[in-house]
Design a protein around this motif. Structure first.
Motif, PDB file in Angstrom:
ATOM      1  N   MET A   8       0.874  -1.155   0.114  1.00 32.73           N
ATOM      2  CA  MET A   8      -0.053  -0.090   0.024  1.00 32.73           C
ATOM      3  C   MET A   8       0.626   1.192  -0.001  1.00 32.73           C
ATOM      4  N   TYR A  68       1.671   2.667  -8.582  1.00 30.32           N
ATOM      5  CA  TYR A  68       0.888   1.795  -8.510  1.00 30.32           C
ATOM      6  C   TYR A  68       0.205   1.216  -9.593  1.00 30.32           C
ATOM      7  N   ARG A  84       0.053  -2.413 -10.606  1.00 23.40           N
ATOM      8  CA  ARG A  84      -1.293  -3.293 -10.954  1.00 23.40           C
ATOM      9  C   ARG A  84      -1.104  -3.893 -12.244  1.00 23.40           C
ATOM     10  N   ASP A 135      -2.974  -7.890  -7.715  1.00 20.84           N
ATOM     11  CA  ASP A 135      -3.360  -7.533  -6.586  1.00 20.84           C
ATOM     12  C   ASP A 135      -2.123  -7.507  -5.705  1.00 20.84           C
ATOM     13  N   ARG A 149      -2.233  -2.960  -3.144  1.00 23.82           N
ATOM     14  CA  ARG A 149      -3.500  -2.945  -2.530  1.00 23.82           C
ATOM     15  C   ARG A 149      -4.342  -1.379  -2.827  1.00 23.82           C
ATOM     16  N   LYS A 150      -3.674  -0.483  -2.658  1.00 22.94           N
ATOM     17  CA  LYS A 150      -4.220   0.939  -2.949  1.00 22.94           C
ATOM     18  C   LYS A 150      -3.228   1.930  -2.590  1.00 22.94           C
ATOM     19  N   ILE A 151      -3.752   3.136  -2.790  1.00 26.20           N
ATOM     20  CA  ILE A 151      -3.063   4.545  -2.477  1.00 26.20           C
ATOM     21  C   ILE A 151      -3.720   4.909  -1.150  1.00 26.20           C
ATOM     22  N   TYR A 152      -3.180   5.190  -0.041  1.00 23.86           N
ATOM     23  CA  TYR A 152      -4.144   5.731   1.258  1.00 23.86           C
ATOM     24  C   TYR A 152      -3.761   7.086   1.105  1.00 23.86           C
TER      25      TYR A 152
END
Length: 146
Positions: free
Chosen positions: A52, A85, A89, A94, A97-100
């Motif tokens: 992440m 990111y 991807r 996967d 995860r994400k960018i927080y």
């Protein structure tokens, strides 16, 4: 050149002053998650910790800019995180995860290519963490060397 550190602002500033050739800061962490959460995926047949990315936007809880906590690099930092990111991807699915988005700054004010990455969590094994580093380096190379 790249500065790898553990998030100590004064250390960053001293290292950047002593090493003006540094162009990238990567602050590596492990995420803190519930004990029943296991952030792992398969990359090339190896159990690999998921990643992440965090971005500090220097804003209060209402989304307003905080004058005393500015970051002139936040747009560039976000672009760097987004490009990384997307490269992750596209090549590792996967694993990313994400960018927080956070209200904090995380020393990202120090340069345009600054990033905080959570490589897995406290529930990952050392092997899973190590397995994430090579693909993470590859996605960074795709972004930084183009």
């Amino acid at each position: 050149d790249c500065l790898l550190s553990r998030g100590l602002g004064d250390v960053y500033k001293r290292q950047l002053k002593d090493n003006p050739e540094i162009e990238v800061i990567i602050d590596l962490h492990r995420d803190g998650v519930p004990d029943d959460t296991h952030l792992v995926t398969d990359v090339d047949g190896k159990p690999t910790a998921q990643i992440m990315l965090l971005n500090g936007m220097c804003r209060d809880e209402d989304g307003n800019d905080v004058d005393y906590w500015s970051n002139d690099n936040k747009v560039d930092n976000m672009a760097f995180a987004l490009q990384t990111y997307l490269a992750g991807r596209a090549n590792y699915g996967d694993m990313m995860r994400k960018i927080y988005i956070s209200t904090s700054r995380y020393n990202m004010d120090l340069m345009p290519h600054a990033m905080l990455a959570e490589i897995g969590a406290q529930t990952n094994t050392v092997e899973e963490e190590y397995n994430a580093i090579e693909p993470f380096a590859a996605m960074l190379a795709k972004v930084l060397l183009k």
